[in-house]
Design a protein around this motif. Structure first.
Motif, PDB file in Angstrom:
ATOM      1  N   SER A  83       0.810  -1.219   0.000  1.00  0.00           N
ATOM      2  CA  SER A  83       0.000   0.000   0.000  1.00  0.00           C
ATOM      3  C   SER A  83       0.844   1.270   0.000  1.00  0.00           C
ATOM      4  CB  SER A  83      -0.932   0.013   1.220  1.00  0.00           C
ATOM      5  OG  SER A  83      -0.185  -0.031   2.433  1.00  0.00           O
ATOM      6  N   ASP A  84       2.188   1.121  -0.060  1.00  0.00           N
ATOM      7  CA  ASP A  84       3.038   2.308  -0.060  1.00  0.00           C
ATOM      8  C   ASP A  84       4.375   1.980  -0.721  1.00  0.00           C
ATOM      9  OD1 ASP A  84       4.814   1.114   1.801  1.00  0.00           O
ATOM     10  OD2 ASP A  84       3.766   1.964   3.510  1.00  0.00           O
ATOM     11  N   ALA A  90       1.898  -4.041   4.000  1.00  0.00           N
ATOM     12  CA  ALA A  90       1.239  -3.070   4.876  1.00  0.00           C
ATOM     13  C   ALA A  90      -0.190  -2.834   4.380  1.00  0.00           C
ATOM     14  CB  ALA A  90       2.032  -1.771   4.891  1.00  0.00           C
ATOM     15  N   SER A  91      -1.148  -2.868   5.301  1.00  0.00           N
ATOM     16  CA  SER A  91      -2.553  -2.908   4.899  1.00  0.00           C
ATOM     17  C   SER A  91      -3.421  -1.939   5.708  1.00  0.00           C
ATOM     18  CB  SER A  91      -3.105  -4.329   5.073  1.00  0.00           C
ATOM     19  OG  SER A  91      -2.277  -5.294   4.469  1.00  0.00           O
ATOM     20  N   ASN A 141      -2.495   2.378   7.583  1.00  0.00           N
ATOM     21  CA  ASN A 141      -1.047   2.408   7.374  1.00  0.00           C
ATOM     22  C   ASN A 141      -0.500   3.711   7.970  1.00  0.00           C
ATOM     23  OD1 ASN A 141       1.455   3.097   6.111  1.00  0.00           O
ATOM     24  ND2 ASN A 141       1.057   1.686   4.441  1.00  0.00           N
ATOM     25  N   TYR A 200       3.685   0.035  12.276  1.00  0.00           N
ATOM     26  CA  TYR A 200       3.543   0.317  10.841  1.00  0.00           C
ATOM     27  C   TYR A 200       2.086   0.301  10.383  1.00  0.00           C
ATOM     28  CZ  TYR A 200       5.195  -0.053   5.927  1.00  0.00           C
ATOM     29  OH  TYR A 200       5.464   0.136   4.597  1.00  0.00           O
ATOM     30  N   TRP A 201       1.346  -0.771  10.718  1.00  0.00           N
ATOM     31  CA  TRP A 201      -0.035  -0.818  10.235  1.00  0.00           C
ATOM     32  C   TRP A 201      -0.914  -1.712  11.094  1.00  0.00           C
ATOM     33  CZ3 TRP A 201       3.587  -4.011   7.875  1.00  0.00           C
ATOM     34  CH2 TRP A 201       3.230  -5.345   7.657  1.00  0.00           C
TER      35      TRP A 201
END
Length: 831
Positions: free
Chosen positions: A452-453, A460-461, A464, A524-525
């Motif tokens: 996602s980045d 990462a979902s 985020n 992170y997420w």
């Protein structure tokens, strides 16, 4: 009698073999017998020799007494699908005529019955420059495969380190490794340089209205380094997909048509003292040469072509839109050509890379193969990456547009991006299904195995933190832009969204935020199922939280930065890794395993600017350590890598990332404090004693600012004004009016209007709440206006010890006039 005959014979030989054109002071010499003309600039730095004994070729181009050309020289020509022709072909019809300060060669012709070309070469001395005007006439309209208008054949690939192009980019000679490796761009001017000698050759190119110019740089089969310019009626297309660089193929451009008639182009050749022209000034504690070379190579390398500035660069024909630092690189490169190109890059992305709903496509590439099926546009090159919807393309576009506005200062340009920036932000703001103030990705959990980045093979979902920290920065910057554009309602709206996001972001993970009190870091997420991931001290996540200001808690900042420094020093790493501990196996693609490998633990200096920015206000010594580490690494390997191994600290990856230069862009922004704003030059230094005595010039919108920086001692000087201060500030002079911005903000300003156009010289003694003091040392009649005071408030004005009671107006301003016959001290204090 015998002596007379000998003298006559000598004079006949001399006048028929060598002559100088009248009035040229021997700068233009014509050897009639050899059919060669040598033109030398008055400073003797540049000299060319034109040989027209067979065809017509520039056989020598000498800089500082050294010929840089191969035996092929410089010539013009064309290639059809059947044959090639050039000005070097046998041609006995060339005629020479003198001209004012120059010489004209006519009768240059080549071709066949299908297409014939006639040319006139007009050379002139213009100061210490040589201008070369080429007029070409085509006898027919025809399709060509190739053109030399002209072609410069340099002796080898080590003559120049590279060439700085007039779109802000550069060609790096060492990367044209194989025969016929070729890089083609849609611009014609270039400055070639040699770091060892300090010699540089500037070729400025100018076409007539309606004509397009392009250039290609190649490794010839004779191991020459060649530069070929092409002039056409329409912009050239790429031959192989959208490729600007092609390996082992010299024909980077597609076939094109030329029309019957005349075409003109002008080149200006000039010797440049590279060390002087591109000097970074005096930088105590910093290797100024390494800074210069890093920015002129790695920093510029991300310019793929006109309208395509990225970080992956021209070798791989790639640009990631989900990177927010291109405008910042332009701030440090400090080249108006880069700035202009970055503005047009964002224009193109607005027009071609944004979908109707506001989604910003994440990448540009020369060919399909990296995309989510069905998303690649073969005409434009923009698409969604196959690894997942990288949502930071939304924030990257807005951050770059906001910071670019501070560089170009063009309100009309900003207004042309207002709707698109709002759409990009609103697209992401709408993604908050649980209404908790944190905005969501398009993947729900690690089971999706999608990114996602920027870390595109880490899964990462959903919520985020890295993207949300970037969104906070984008909202903050864009809110200020809305205010400049006169839309206070929108400015307040985006500011409110940012404030709510900040509150949610900083909550403990148990309450839905990202702060882990047990790990003393931001995670992170969070997946949609509530599971938390990425508590392995991911550096760009934690650096971004601090650098972008979404974390402004001193205790948390210390916990994070102390921990990162302790662990980096323990491993003796030259720069920060992407993470310190391993992700879980199911959180990353198999290319990241085993730890440390790739995005699971290797060193990616691309995000170094976040680290420098985070440390600059906490511990400047640490920030400077990693800046210098990066410069030392550049001297070792040129930073010609995608990343560095965590275990060996050697460069890895085929991709060269221009973003690897960002720690040095942060040197300018966050240490030297270079903060241009749309309406002024800004200075917000964060100096250390080791940097005291720093001196360099910086150009902002055609004004050169000479800066002198030491701890709590800052000087900004132009031909129009000089300001000395202990605090950061901004300044702009228009006509006879100098505007001073305390702390480089707009909440209060001091305007000084002079009666004449003399330089205004002032020193700020103090500027605190309700107490302001400054001294003017230049002599003139001045009108001083302060804006931003409390309305209708009594103040005490002191001028050289003489006290006067004043009252601010209803708009919070006051005005006073004074004739300064000597150095004059002013002070205002609230009564």
């Amino acid at each position: 009698m015998k002596f007379t005959l000998l003298l006559s014979a000598f004079l006949f030989f001399f006048y028929n073999t060598c002559s100088s054109f009248e009035g040229s002071n021997n700068d233009i010499k014509h050897n009639l017998k050899a059919k060669a003309i040598t033109i030398t600039t008055p400073d003797k730095k540049t000299s060319i020799t034109i040989d027209y004994s067979s065809g017509c070729v520039i056989k020598q181009l000498s800089l500082n007494g050294k010929n840089v050309l191969s035996s092929s020289g410089v010539y013009t020509g064309i290639r059809t699908n059947k044959a090639s022709f050039s000005s070097s072909d046998q041609n006995s019809g060339v005629t020479v005529a003198k001209n004012t300060n120059g010489v004209v060669l006519s009768g240059i012709s080549y071709g066949n019955e299908a297409i014939s070309v006639k040319e006139v070469w007009d050379f002139k001395l213009k100061g210490n420059k040589i201008t070369w005007n080429i007029t070409r006439e085509y006898t027919n309209t025809i399709q060509l495969e190739e053109m030399a208008f002209p072609k410069w054949n340099f002796a080898n690939l080590s003559v120049w380190k590279g060439g700085i192009m007039d779109n802000g980019g550069m060609v790096w000679c060492k990367y044209l490794k194989q025969v016929n490796d070729t890089y083609g761009v849609h611009t014609g001017g270039v400055t070639f340089w040699n770091t060892d000698s300090g010699d540089a050759l500037r070729i400025a190119a100018k076409t007539e209205k309606g004509e397009e110019i392009a250039a290609k740089y190649s490794h010839s089969d004779k191991n020459e380094f060649t530069c070929t310019q092409l002039v056409t009626d329409t912009q050239l297309k790429q031959r192989y997909d959208l490729s600007r660089f092609v390996s082992q193929r010299a024909d980077v451009f597609a076939p094109f048509e030329v029309k019957k008639g005349k075409v003109k182009v002008s080149f200006e050749l000039q010797y440049v003292d590279y060390n002087r022209e591109y000097s970074k000034g005096t930088l105590p504690g910093i290797d100024a040469i390494a800074v210069r070379e890093l920015l002129n190579t790695t920093g510029r390398y991300g310019v793929v072509d006109n309208n395509i500035i990225g970080a992956n660069g021209w070798l791989t024909n790639w640009k990631c839109l989900h990177e927010p630092f291109f405008a910042q690189i332009g701030m440090a490169v400090n080249d108006p050509n880069y700035t202009k190109n970055m503005s047009s890059t964002l224009d193109q992305e607005r027009d071609l890379a944004m979908l109707s709903d506001g989604r910003v496509l994440s990448r540009w590439h020369n060919a399909a193969g990296d995309e989510i099926p069905g998303t690649y546009n073969s005409k434009t090159g923009y698409y969604e990456a196959m690894w997942g919807y990288t949502i930071d393309s939304q924030t990257g576009y807005v951050i770059n547009a906001s910071e670019q506005f501070d560089l170009n200062g063009n309100i009309d340009w900003l207004r042309s991006h207002q709707l698109s920036c709002e759409k990009a932000l609103d697209w992401l703001i709408r993604r908050d299904s649980n209404n908790n103030g944190i905005f969501e990705m398009m993947n729900n959990g690690i089971a999706d195995q999608k990114a996602s980045d920027w870390l595109d093979i880490v899964w990462a979902s959903f919520e985020n933190s890295f993207v949300n920290a970037q969104l906070y920065e984008a909202l903050t910057l864009w809110s200020k832009c809305e205010k400049v554009l006169g839309n206070q309602q929108k400015a307040d709206y985006y500011s409110a969204v940012a404030s709510r996001l900040k509150t949610a972001f900083n909550k403990p993970i148990e309450e839905g935020g990202f702060w882990s009190s047990s790990k003393k870091q931001y995670v992170y997420w969070r997946d949609k199922d509530g599971s938390v991931h990425g508590d392995n001290l991911v550096t760009p996540v934690n650096f971004a939280a601090i650098a972008f200001g979404i974390c402004d808690d001193p205790e948390r900042t210390a916990m994070i930065l102390d921990q990162i420094e302790q662990r980096t020093a323990a491993e003796n790493l030259f720069h920060w890794p992407l993470c310190f501990d391993s992700f879980k196996r199911e959180e990353v693609s198999e290319g990241n395993w085993p730890f440390p490998r790739y995005e699971n633990g290797d060193i990616f200096p691309t995000w170094g600017y976040l680290g420098v920015r985070a440390y600059a206000n906490y511990d400047k010594a640490i920030a400077l350590k990693y800046i210098n580490n990066l410069l030392n690494q550049y001297k070792k390997d040129g930073l010609s890598s995608q990343r560095y191994s965590r275990t060996t600290q050697l460069g890895l990856g085929d991709d060269i990332l221009a973003g690897i230069s960002t720690s040095i862009t942060a040197l300018y922004r966050d240490i030297y404090g270079i903060r241009p704003k749309w309406n002024r030059m800004g200075l917000e230094p964060n100096m250390s004693n080791t940097l005291n005595g720093t001196k360099f010039s910086y150009t902002n919108r055609n004004t050169v600012y000479n800066l002198e920086l030491s701890v709590n001692d800052y000087l900004m000087r132009t031909p129009g004004f000089s300001i000395k201060s202990k605090e950061g500030f901004g300044a702009n002079k228009t006509g006879n009016v100098l505007t001073y911005y305390p702390n480089n903000e707009e909440t209060m300003v001091l305007q000084i209007s002079a009666a004449t156009n003399r330089s205004i010289k002032m020193e700020i003694n103090s500027w605190e709440t309700n107490a302001f003091a400054w001294m003017v040392t230049s002599l003139d009649k001045y009108q001083f206006t302060i804006k931003g005071l409390e309305a209708n408030q009594n103040y005490q004005l002191t001028i050289n010890g003489v006290i006067k009671k004043i009252k601010s107006k209803g708009d919070g301003s006051f005005l006073v006039e004074h004739l300064c016959k000597s150095a004059t001290k002013f002070a205002i204090e609230k009564s």
